[in-house]
Design a protein around this motif. Structure first.
Motif, PDB file in Angstrom:
ATOM      1  N   VAL A  52       0.841  -1.214   0.000  1.00 10.03           N
ATOM      2  CA  VAL A  52       0.000   0.000   0.000  1.00 10.03           C
ATOM      3  C   VAL A  52       0.867   1.253   0.000  1.00 10.03           C
ATOM      4  CG1 VAL A  52      -1.715   1.300   1.319  1.00 10.03           C
ATOM      5  CG2 VAL A  52      -1.934  -1.195   1.095  1.00 10.03           C
ATOM      6  N   LEU A  53       1.899   1.272   0.848  1.00  8.34           N
ATOM      7  CA  LEU A  53       2.760   2.466   0.904  1.00  8.34           C
ATOM      8  C   LEU A  53       3.488   2.663  -0.428  1.00  8.34           C
ATOM      9  CD1 LEU A  53       4.226   2.149   4.520  1.00  8.34           C
ATOM     10  CD2 LEU A  53       2.430   3.723   3.716  1.00  8.34           C
ATOM     11  N   ALA A  54       3.919   1.566  -1.060  1.00 10.16           N
ATOM     12  CA  ALA A  54       4.623   1.671  -2.355  1.00 10.16           C
ATOM     13  C   ALA A  54       3.668   2.215  -3.418  1.00 10.16           C
ATOM     14  CB  ALA A  54       5.166   0.303  -2.765  1.00 10.16           C
ATOM     15  N   PHE A  55       2.403   1.777  -3.395  1.00  5.68           N
ATOM     16  CA  PHE A  55       1.412   2.249  -4.369  1.00  5.68           C
ATOM     17  C   PHE A  55       1.227   3.759  -4.258  1.00  5.68           C
ATOM     18  CE2 PHE A  55      -2.175   2.115  -7.140  1.00  5.68           C
ATOM     19  CZ  PHE A  55      -3.180   2.879  -6.578  1.00  5.68           C
ATOM     20  N   TYR A  56       1.078   4.235  -3.008  1.00  2.11           N
ATOM     21  CA  TYR A  56       0.851   5.684  -2.849  1.00  2.11           C
ATOM     22  C   TYR A  56       2.142   6.475  -3.040  1.00  2.11           C
ATOM     23  CZ  TYR A  56      -3.966   4.871  -1.852  1.00  2.11           C
ATOM     24  OH  TYR A  56      -5.277   4.514  -2.013  1.00  2.11           O
ATOM     25  N   ASP A  57       3.301   5.873  -2.706  1.00  2.22           N
ATOM     26  CA  ASP A  57       4.571   6.564  -3.007  1.00  2.22           C
ATOM     27  C   ASP A  57       4.694   6.772  -4.513  1.00  2.22           C
ATOM     28  OD1 ASP A  57       6.738   5.090  -0.409  1.00  2.22           O
ATOM     29  OD2 ASP A  57       5.158   6.624  -0.335  1.00  2.22           O
ATOM     30  N   MET A  58       4.312   5.745  -5.276  1.00  3.86           N
ATOM     31  CA  MET A  58       4.395   5.806  -6.735  1.00  3.86           C
ATOM     32  C   MET A  58       3.449   6.893  -7.254  1.00  3.86           C
ATOM     33  SD  MET A  58       2.197   4.705  -9.359  1.00  3.86           S
ATOM     34  CE  MET A  58       1.310   3.239  -8.713  1.00  3.86           C
ATOM     35  N   ARG A  59       2.220   6.938  -6.724  1.00  6.47           N
ATOM     36  CA  ARG A  59       1.256   7.932  -7.214  1.00  6.47           C
ATOM     37  C   ARG A  59       1.679   9.333  -6.800  1.00  6.47           C
ATOM     38  NH1 ARG A  59      -4.579   7.262  -6.013  1.00  6.47           N
ATOM     39  NH2 ARG A  59      -4.709   8.847  -7.639  1.00  6.47           N
ATOM     40  N   ARG A  60       2.211   9.486  -5.557  1.00  2.00           N
ATOM     41  CA  ARG A  60       2.638  10.821  -5.089  1.00  2.00           C
ATOM     42  C   ARG A  60       3.779  11.325  -5.979  1.00  2.00           C
ATOM     43  NH1 ARG A  60       4.280   9.269  -0.611  1.00  2.00           N
ATOM     44  NH2 ARG A  60       2.269   9.177   0.414  1.00  2.00           N
ATOM     45  N   ALA A  61       4.730  10.437  -6.311  1.00  2.00           N
ATOM     46  CA  ALA A  61       5.869  10.844  -7.143  1.00  2.00           C
ATOM     47  C   ALA A  61       5.398  11.189  -8.554  1.00  2.00           C
ATOM     48  CB  ALA A  61       6.903   9.725  -7.177  1.00  2.00           C
ATOM     49  N   ALA A  62       4.440  10.393  -9.074  1.00  2.00           N
ATOM     50  CA  ALA A  62       3.953  10.620 -10.448  1.00  2.00           C
ATOM     51  C   ALA A  62       3.272  11.974 -10.545  1.00  2.00           C
ATOM     52  CB  ALA A  62       2.982   9.514 -10.843  1.00  2.00           C
ATOM     53  N   ILE A  63       2.569  12.351  -9.495  1.00  2.00           N
ATOM     54  CA  ILE A  63       1.808  13.616  -9.536  1.00  2.00           C
ATOM     55  C   ILE A  63       2.733  14.820  -9.440  1.00  2.00           C
ATOM     56  CG2 ILE A  63       0.320  15.035  -8.012  1.00  2.00           C
ATOM     57  CD1 ILE A  63      -1.408  12.490  -7.668  1.00  2.00           C
ATOM     58  N   ARG A  64       3.869  14.645  -8.753  1.00  2.00           N
ATOM     59  CA  ARG A  64       4.734  15.795  -8.453  1.00  2.00           C
ATOM     60  C   ARG A  64       5.131  16.570  -9.705  1.00  2.00           C
ATOM     61  NH1 ARG A  64       7.347  13.942  -4.184  1.00  2.00           N
ATOM     62  NH2 ARG A  64       8.709  12.631  -5.415  1.00  2.00           N
ATOM     63  N   GLU A  65       5.397  15.827 -10.813  1.00  2.00           N
ATOM     64  CA  GLU A  65       5.884  16.609 -11.974  1.00  2.00           C
ATOM     65  C   GLU A  65       4.752  16.978 -12.936  1.00  2.00           C
ATOM     66  OE1 GLU A  65       6.983  13.240 -11.927  1.00  2.00           O
ATOM     67  OE2 GLU A  65       6.375  12.420 -13.878  1.00  2.00           O
ATOM     68  N   LYS A  66       3.516  16.688 -12.570  1.00  2.00           N
ATOM     69  CA  LYS A  66       2.404  17.030 -13.463  1.00  2.00           C
ATOM     70  C   LYS A  66       2.023  18.500 -13.249  1.00  2.00           C
ATOM     71  CE  LYS A  66       1.881  12.838 -15.112  1.00  2.00           C
ATOM     72  NZ  LYS A  66       3.043  12.150 -14.502  1.00  2.00           N
ATOM     73  N   GLN A  67       1.393  19.079 -14.278  1.00  2.00           N
ATOM     74  CA  GLN A  67       0.997  20.501 -14.217  1.00  2.00           C
ATOM     75  C   GLN A  67      -0.520  20.626 -14.337  1.00  2.00           C
ATOM     76  OE1 GLN A  67       3.205  22.815 -13.481  1.00  2.00           O
ATOM     77  NE2 GLN A  67       4.731  21.166 -13.432  1.00  2.00           N
ATOM     78  N   PRO A  68      -1.076  21.692 -13.731  1.00  2.00           N
ATOM     79  CA  PRO A  68      -2.513  21.944 -13.931  1.00  2.00           C
ATOM     80  C   PRO A  68      -2.807  22.125 -15.424  1.00  2.00           C
ATOM     81  CG  PRO A  68      -1.589  23.405 -12.239  1.00  2.00           C
ATOM     82  CD  PRO A  68      -0.428  22.705 -12.881  1.00  2.00           C
ATOM     83  N   ASN A  69      -4.031  21.772 -15.839  1.00  2.00           N
ATOM     84  CA  ASN A  69      -4.403  21.991 -17.241  1.00  2.00           C
ATOM     85  C   ASN A  69      -5.415  23.136 -17.337  1.00  2.00           C
ATOM     86  OD1 ASN A  69      -7.188  20.904 -17.198  1.00  2.00           O
ATOM     87  ND2 ASN A  69      -6.171  18.970 -16.675  1.00  2.00           N
ATOM     88  N   LEU A  70      -5.912  23.395 -18.529  1.00  2.00           N
ATOM     89  CA  LEU A  70      -6.795  24.557 -18.758  1.00  2.00           C
ATOM     90  C   LEU A  70      -8.079  24.476 -17.936  1.00  2.00           C
ATOM     91  CD1 LEU A  70      -6.358  25.001 -22.637  1.00  2.00           C
ATOM     92  CD2 LEU A  70      -5.384  26.411 -20.790  1.00  2.00           C
ATOM     93  N   ALA A  71      -8.492  23.248 -17.587  1.00  2.00           N
ATOM     94  CA  ALA A  71      -9.708  23.110 -16.763  1.00  2.00           C
ATOM     95  C   ALA A  71      -9.431  23.591 -15.333  1.00  2.00           C
ATOM     96  CB  ALA A  71     -10.177  21.655 -16.751  1.00  2.00           C
ATOM     97  N   HIS A  72      -8.289  23.181 -14.760  1.00  2.00           N
ATOM     98  CA  HIS A  72      -7.923  23.649 -13.414  1.00  2.00           C
ATOM     99  C   HIS A  72      -7.792  25.175 -13.420  1.00  2.00           C
ATOM    100  CE1 HIS A  72      -6.033  19.502 -13.347  1.00  2.00           C
ATOM    101  NE2 HIS A  72      -6.729  19.455 -12.242  1.00  2.00           N
ATOM    102  N   GLU A  73      -7.181  25.685 -14.459  1.00  2.00           N
ATOM    103  CA  GLU A  73      -6.940  27.135 -14.509  1.00  2.00           C
ATOM    104  C   GLU A  73      -8.254  27.907 -14.642  1.00  2.00           C
ATOM    105  OE1 GLU A  73      -2.482  26.475 -16.395  1.00  2.00           O
ATOM    106  OE2 GLU A  73      -4.034  27.448 -17.609  1.00  2.00           O
ATOM    107  N   ALA A  74      -9.179  27.372 -15.427  1.00  2.00           N
ATOM    108  CA  ALA A  74     -10.481  28.044 -15.572  1.00  2.00           C
ATOM    109  C   ALA A  74     -11.237  28.033 -14.246  1.00  2.00           C
ATOM    110  CB  ALA A  74     -11.294  27.350 -16.669  1.00  2.00           C
ATOM    111  N   LEU A  75     -11.181  26.902 -13.531  1.00  2.00           N
ATOM    112  CA  LEU A  75     -11.894  26.825 -12.245  1.00  2.00           C
ATOM    113  C   LEU A  75     -11.259  27.751 -11.211  1.00  2.00           C
ATOM    114  CD1 LEU A  75     -12.627  22.985 -12.091  1.00  2.00           C
ATOM    115  CD2 LEU A  75     -14.246  24.846 -12.537  1.00  2.00           C
TER     116      LEU A  75
END
Ligand code: APR
Length: 234
Positions: A52-75
């Motif tokens: 479980v910890l490895a699964f969430y470590d993987m997801r936390r790391a994957a999200i770190r380099e992602k950027q908001p998109n036009l939908a997040h910016e509009a909201l």
């Protein structure tokens, strides 16, 4: 939509899909690759905490380099400029709404950028892995778990959500399949309480029939168009 003052927006994984963050139930989604009962329940954590910890470590790391998109910016723009009440209730555990500048955000399923200490109940900001059982910054115990609501656990801040739905003139659901309760039931609560209801999603969700209006397409296109319409009314 002229007499709209108070808006409640529910977002799901579809609002972050174009930022490159996995959805759960669309083709190739997380729940096609992992079984929720193996990685997203208290029983799974008791049975195999490392998995479980490895699964969430993987997801936390994957999200770190992602950027908001036009939908997040509009909201975020709507949040900044809408004159009435507005609450973004997100099922997502990423922080892309906040990184786009939104402030009135409520994470009903928790969030990746805090951990939860099961010894002292504190929720420290967290960005690294948990697999090595780091000490809690508050109490020093090696008792940190992901601050994410697992299946079978109560979502966070449900009273605040109920209060916001009570005051809502408009309920908008964005990028969610309508598969998981209680979020999937909010549209019916909102209808019963007299709010207008709108679905913005790539395709009809499981709850589409409960919405007064539905617009289908990528969030990065249909959300900015809807926000422009709303701000023209403000
Ligand atoms: N634009 C708009 N909608 C999209 C896009 C896109 N680019 N891509 C996918 N979608 C839609 C899909 O059509 C689907 O209806 O987003 C929805 C994603 O559904 P799910 O993967 O089921 O995600 P979500 O509804 O957020 O899941 C709810 O389930 O597993 C739990 O806790 C987890 O918060 C999650 C909850």
């Amino acid at each position: 939509m002229t007499n709209i003052r108070n808006i409640v927006i529910l977002t799901g994984a579809g609002v972050s899909a174009e930022s490159g963050i996995d959805t759960f139930r669309t083709a190739g989604g997380l729940w096609e690759r992992y079984k929720p009962e193996d990685v997203a329940t208290p029983e799974a954590f008791a049975r195999d905490p490392d998995l479980v910890l490895a699964f969430y470590d993987m997801r936390r790391a994957a999200i770190r380099e992602k950027q908001p998109n036009l939908a997040h910016e509009a909201l975020a723009r709507l949040d900044a400029e809408w004159p009435g009440e507005l609450l973004i209730v997100t099922q997502n555990v990423d922080d892309l709404h906040e990184r786009a500048g939104a402030r009135r955000v409520l994470h009903m399923h928790g969030q990746h950028h805090t951990a939860w200490c099961t010894a002292c109940d504190s929720r420290p900001a967290w960005s690294g892995p948990l697999i090595h059982r780091p000490p809690c910054p508050e109490c020093g115990e090696a008792a940190l778990r992901p601050d994410v609501v697992w299946f079978g656990e109560m979502p966070y801040r449900m009273e605040e959500i109920a209060a916001a739905l009570h005051e809502a003139d408009l309920f908008v659901s964005i990028g969610t399949s309508g598969a998981v309760y209680p979020a999937a039931g909010f549209v019916r609560n909102a209808r019963e309480l007299g709010a207008a209801t709108l679905e913005l999603n790539l395709e009809p969700s499981q709850g589409s029939r409960w919405f007064d209006e539905a617009r289908h397409g990528p969030a990065s296109e249909i959300v900015p168009a809807w926000v422009d319409e709303m701000l023209a009314l403000a």
